[in-house]
Motif scaffolding. Structure first.
Motif, PDB file in Angstrom:
ATOM      1  N   ARG A   1      19.171   9.116  -4.143  1.00 26.27           N
ATOM      2  CA  ARG A   1      19.921   8.946  -2.326  1.00 26.27           C
ATOM      3  C   ARG A   1      21.494   9.939  -2.828  1.00 26.27           C
ATOM      4  N   VAL A   2      22.165   9.479  -3.475  1.00 25.94           N
ATOM      5  CA  VAL A   2      23.125   9.578  -3.210  1.00 25.94           C
ATOM      6  C   VAL A   2      23.907  10.336  -3.932  1.00 25.94           C
ATOM      7  N   MET A   3      23.384  10.759  -5.027  1.00 25.83           N
ATOM      8  CA  MET A   3      24.394  12.359  -6.097  1.00 25.83           C
ATOM      9  C   MET A   3      23.388  13.320  -4.890  1.00 25.83           C
ATOM     10  N   GLU A   4      22.424  13.227  -5.298  1.00 23.71           N
ATOM     11  CA  GLU A   4      21.813  14.204  -5.027  1.00 23.71           C
ATOM     12  C   GLU A   4      21.239  14.557  -3.622  1.00 23.71           C
ATOM     13  N   GLY A   5      21.332  13.579  -3.069  1.00 19.04           N
ATOM     14  CA  GLY A   5      21.089  13.765  -0.920  1.00 19.04           C
ATOM     15  C   GLY A   5      19.598  13.973  -1.323  1.00 19.04           C
ATOM     16  N   ASP A   6      18.772  13.507  -1.958  1.00 17.88           N
ATOM     17  CA  ASP A   6      17.352  13.456  -2.132  1.00 17.88           C
ATOM     18  C   ASP A   6      16.380  11.981  -1.085  1.00 17.88           C
TER      19      ASP A   6
ATOM     20  N   SER B   1      22.296  12.438   4.893  1.00 15.74           N
ATOM     21  CA  SER B   1      21.830  13.170   5.343  1.00 15.74           C
ATOM     22  C   SER B   1      19.856  13.064   4.728  1.00 15.74           C
ATOM     23  N   THR B   2      20.586  12.408   3.428  1.00 14.09           N
ATOM     24  CA  THR B   2      18.877  11.809   3.449  1.00 14.09           C
ATOM     25  C   THR B   2      18.387  10.960   4.003  1.00 14.09           C
ATOM     26  N   LEU B   3      18.589  10.084   4.387  1.00 21.33           N
ATOM     27  CA  LEU B   3      18.305   9.048   5.857  1.00 21.33           C
ATOM     28  C   LEU B   3      18.267   9.552   6.240  1.00 21.33           C
ATOM     29  N   VAL B   4      18.157  10.914   7.107  1.00 23.75           N
ATOM     30  CA  VAL B   4      17.250  11.872   8.000  1.00 23.75           C
ATOM     31  C   VAL B   4      15.935  12.340   8.105  1.00 23.75           C
ATOM     32  N   LYS B   5      16.277  12.878   6.484  1.00 19.03           N
ATOM     33  CA  LYS B   5      15.359  13.849   5.747  1.00 19.03           C
ATOM     34  C   LYS B   5      14.076  13.025   6.151  1.00 19.03           C
ATOM     35  N   GLY B   6      14.050  11.773   6.325  1.00 16.57           N
ATOM     36  CA  GLY B   6      12.398  10.857   6.408  1.00 16.57           C
ATOM     37  C   GLY B   6      12.183  10.406   5.140  1.00 16.57           C
ATOM     38  N   ASP B   7      13.603   9.236   4.261  1.00 17.74           N
ATOM     39  CA  ASP B   7      13.572   8.526   3.028  1.00 17.74           C
ATOM     40  C   ASP B   7      12.495   7.465   3.853  1.00 17.74           C
ATOM     41  N   PRO B   8      11.521   6.714   2.664  1.00 15.47           N
ATOM     42  CA  PRO B   8      10.703   5.648   2.931  1.00 15.47           C
ATOM     43  C   PRO B   8      11.441   4.617   3.879  1.00 15.47           C
ATOM     44  N   ALA B   9      12.614   4.637   3.421  1.00 12.55           N
ATOM     45  CA  ALA B   9      13.159   3.306   3.643  1.00 12.55           C
ATOM     46  C   ALA B   9      13.736   3.753   4.766  1.00 12.55           C
ATOM     47  N   GLU B  10      13.896   4.311   6.045  1.00 13.15           N
ATOM     48  CA  GLU B  10      14.667   5.087   6.606  1.00 13.15           C
ATOM     49  C   GLU B  10      14.310   3.703   8.154  1.00 13.15           C
ATOM     50  N   GLY B  11      15.230   3.591   8.698  1.00 12.69           N
ATOM     51  CA  GLY B  11      14.910   2.771   9.613  1.00 12.69           C
ATOM     52  C   GLY B  11      15.196   1.367   9.450  1.00 12.69           C
TER      53      GLY B  11
END
Ligand SMILES: Cc1ncc(C[n+]2csc(CCOP(=O)(O)OP(=O)(O)O)c2C)c(N)n1
Ligand SMILES: [Mg+2]
Length: 595
Positions: free
Chosen positions: A486-491, A566-576
């Motif tokens: 998440r943090v290093m790659e933005g994935d 930007s990860t968080l808006v790209k649909g991480d399962p933990a979003e929200g």
């Protein structure tokens, strides 16, 4: 029965002071096992579940005793299983001897069963000395050299013994051309730099107004000397991961760990200092050291090849850390200006408060940081703590306050998963009277630590104190890497690679005769530790922890923060999730210059 090569070999190991060997048998090394049996307990054999674990134990034995660690495996797969554990010792500069079997001499080169080119395989990890013994008189000097080199150079060495040779009658080397007549014994020298080099170092340190010290594994035996030098210079001290036990954390100017698993005051100490004294550390991440040119540097290390490697030092001293600091002390002037010290103490005080706040953040169900935070004040005197690689290494590094007399370690340079339990087993064999606590992630439990609990179940009754605890962080995730992605790659979190099965670790412990404790509420953490520490047998205490609590680096670049956001808006399962907001808050507070 005539004395075999293997009998002589075991005798020679004993003469060198070897009293314990970790390993696993097989027909490639049966001759040596026969000799160990005939030696009637002169050398204790500890049976592990896997050769890699045996090598981790040998590495940990060296770390917790200062002596040679020894592991043994059969030819082919047994020997290749050793390799990762040997690399652990290699990267952390531990003296370890690996003993491996090999196919019969007449079969070598024949693509024979279990025939592996062991010298080629071990060339890198045991490059200091790897030798196949091909004739009986050779075993004497090969053993002597392998051990002396391992001890003197703090390296991994290997002895390869073809199985037919092990059974042959031992003959002393004849007095003839082409033979060797070696002897045993090694005493480490007192290594201290020359006076004029000490003076050059003192000049740099005396000129410093804001001195930072970084202490590593090489400074573990230099606690008093570090305190004396730091006090004289008015310095703050940060500790590399392997140097965590070098200084107690109750000293107000000790800023704790450094690096990705480090603390904010350590980061500030390095960023703001004008002089850096590095003692016995190979800490790898240069970006956590002063910017090149921003500080003058002095380094002390026993290994010349580790000097001026992470930061270009003005004075490079080859020496034992305690001896060298002691020799340096009379040349150092008292720094009358205590403002820097006060600044460091202020940062550190605030940081401990931040850690407490972070540990007490609510989570679903348990905040993993709180597990370590609650353990910290309950750590028994003289305990030994080990950690696996994973997010728990963050909490181990940051939240556990070391006190004098404690020891701790983990797989530092290699940062391998799977070392937590074997390290804790070796710690217990080396110091059976001391309480031992391992912190381990669930992924690392599944990888190999669970199996090694069977070794605990097999041996614990022979330990003078049964206090041996494995704290498991069950988050159903390979969490450290999830956050790195998440943090290093933005994935976003990649469920396929990151999510792992839920396993009842505490029940597994009970199944094999250990005690199991399960905790899934914050209120239960403290009492679980207390119960585990008071148990009459080894314990697995399993904490159901929240994977959404970020093990963030103490400073994080804006680029990384943006990638994360930007990860968080790209649909991480933990979003929200609520904790994502917490993570954001934490991120904001750790951005440089945004306190
Ligand atoms: C042998 C090995 N394989 C892979 C890695 C990369 N790695 C580092 S931490 C980690 C996740 C560990 O997961 P877990 O043990 O569950 O701990 P968590 O981070 O979830 O607390 C991985 C895969 C490693 N360090 N060592
Ligand atoms: Mg996990």
């Amino acid at each position: 029965m005539a004395k075999t090569v293997a009998d002589f070999f075991v005798e020679r190991l004993h003469a060198w002071g070897v009293r314990r060997i970790y390993g696993y048998p097989g027909d490639g090394i049966n001759g040596v096992f026969g000799a160990l049996q005939r030696a009637k307990g002169k050398i204790e054999f500890i049976q592990c579940r896997h050769e890699e674990m045996a090598a981790f134990m040998a590495s940990a034995h060296a770390k917790f005793t200062g002596q040679l660690g020894v592991c043994i495996a059969t030819s082919g797969p047994g020997a290749s299983h050793l390799v990762t554990g040997l690399y652990d010792a290699r990267l952390d500069h531990m003296p370890v001897l690996a003993i491996a079997g090999q196919q019969a001499r007449a079969a070598l080169g024949g693509h024979y069963q279990q025939e592996v080119d062991l010298p080629a395989m071990l060339k890198d990890v045991a490059g200091a000395f790897t030798q196949t013994v091909v004739t009986p008189p050779q075993v004497r000097h090969v053993t002597d050299r392998a051990i002396r080199i391992a001890l003197a150079e703090r390296r991994v060495t290997a002895i390869i013994l073809p199985n037919d040779l092990q059974e042959m009658e031992y003959v002393e080397p004849p007095r003839a051309h082409g033979t060797l007549h070696s002897g045993i014994g090694y005493a480490a020298p007192r290594t201290v730099p020359y006076e004029h080099d000490l003076r050059r170092a003192a000049d740099v340190l005396n000129a410093g107004k804001r001195v930072a010290i970084l202490a590593g594994a090489g400074a573990l035996h230099a606690t008093d000397e570090l305190i004396a030098v730091a006090d004289r210079l008015g310095a703050g001290v940060a500790k590399a991961l392997l140097g965590k036990a070098a200084l107690p954390d109750d000293l107000p100017w000790v800023t704790g760990s450094i690096g990705l698993l480090g603390t904010r005051p350590s980061y500030d100490l390095m960023t703001e200092c004008d002089t850096l004294l590095m003692v016995g550390s190979g800490f790898p991440y240069s970006e956590f050291l002063p910017k090149e040119g921003a500080a003058r540097g002095v380094q002390i290390d026993l290994a010349p090849d580790m000097l001026s490697l992470r930061y270009p030092m003005e004075v490079n001293l080859v020496g034992d850390s305690a001896e060298t600091l002691r020799a340096l002390l009379p040349l150092l002037r008292e720094n009358p200006n205590r403002r820097w010290r006060e600044q460091v103490e202020d940062w550190t005080r605030k940081w401990w408060q931040t850690l407490e706040d972070r540990a007490k953040q609510p989570a679903d169900p348990i905040n993993p940081q709180r597990v370590a935070w609650e353990l910290s004040p309950r750590l028994p005197e003289r305990c030994i703590i080990t950690s696996d690689s994973g997010s728990c290494a963050n909490w181990y590094a940051r939240d556990l306050r070391m006190r004098r007399g404690m020891m701790c370690s983990l797989s530092g340079g290699l940062a391998s998963m799977g070392a937590g339990v074997p390290y804790a087993i070796a710690a217990k064999f080396a110091h059976p009277d001391r309480p031992v606590i391992a912190l381990v992630g669930d992924g690392a439990m599944q990888m190999n630590n669970m199996a090694e609990l069977i070794t605990v179940a097999k041996y614990w009754r022979q330990w003078s104190s049964p206090r041996w605890i494995c704290g498991v962080f069950n988050n159903e995730d390979l969490n450290q890497v999830t956050w790195e992605q998440r943090v290093m790659e933005g994935d976003p979190k990649f469920e396929a690679s990151q999510r792992i099965p839920n396993v009842p670790y505490h029940k597994f412990a009970e199944l094999i005769g250990l005690k199991g404790i399960y905790v899934d509420t914050s209120e239960g953490i403290a009492s679980a530790w207390a119960e585990a520490l008071a148990a009459d047998r080894p314990v697995v205490v399993e904490f159901k922890t929240d994977p959404e609590v970020p093990p963030l680096p103490p400073h994080i670049t804006l680029k990384q923060a943006k990638a994360f956001a930007s990860t968080l808006v790209k649909g991480d399962p933990a979003e929200g999730r609520v904790l994502v907001n917490t993570a954001r808050e934490v991120l904001a507070s750790v951005l440089p210059g945004k306190d």
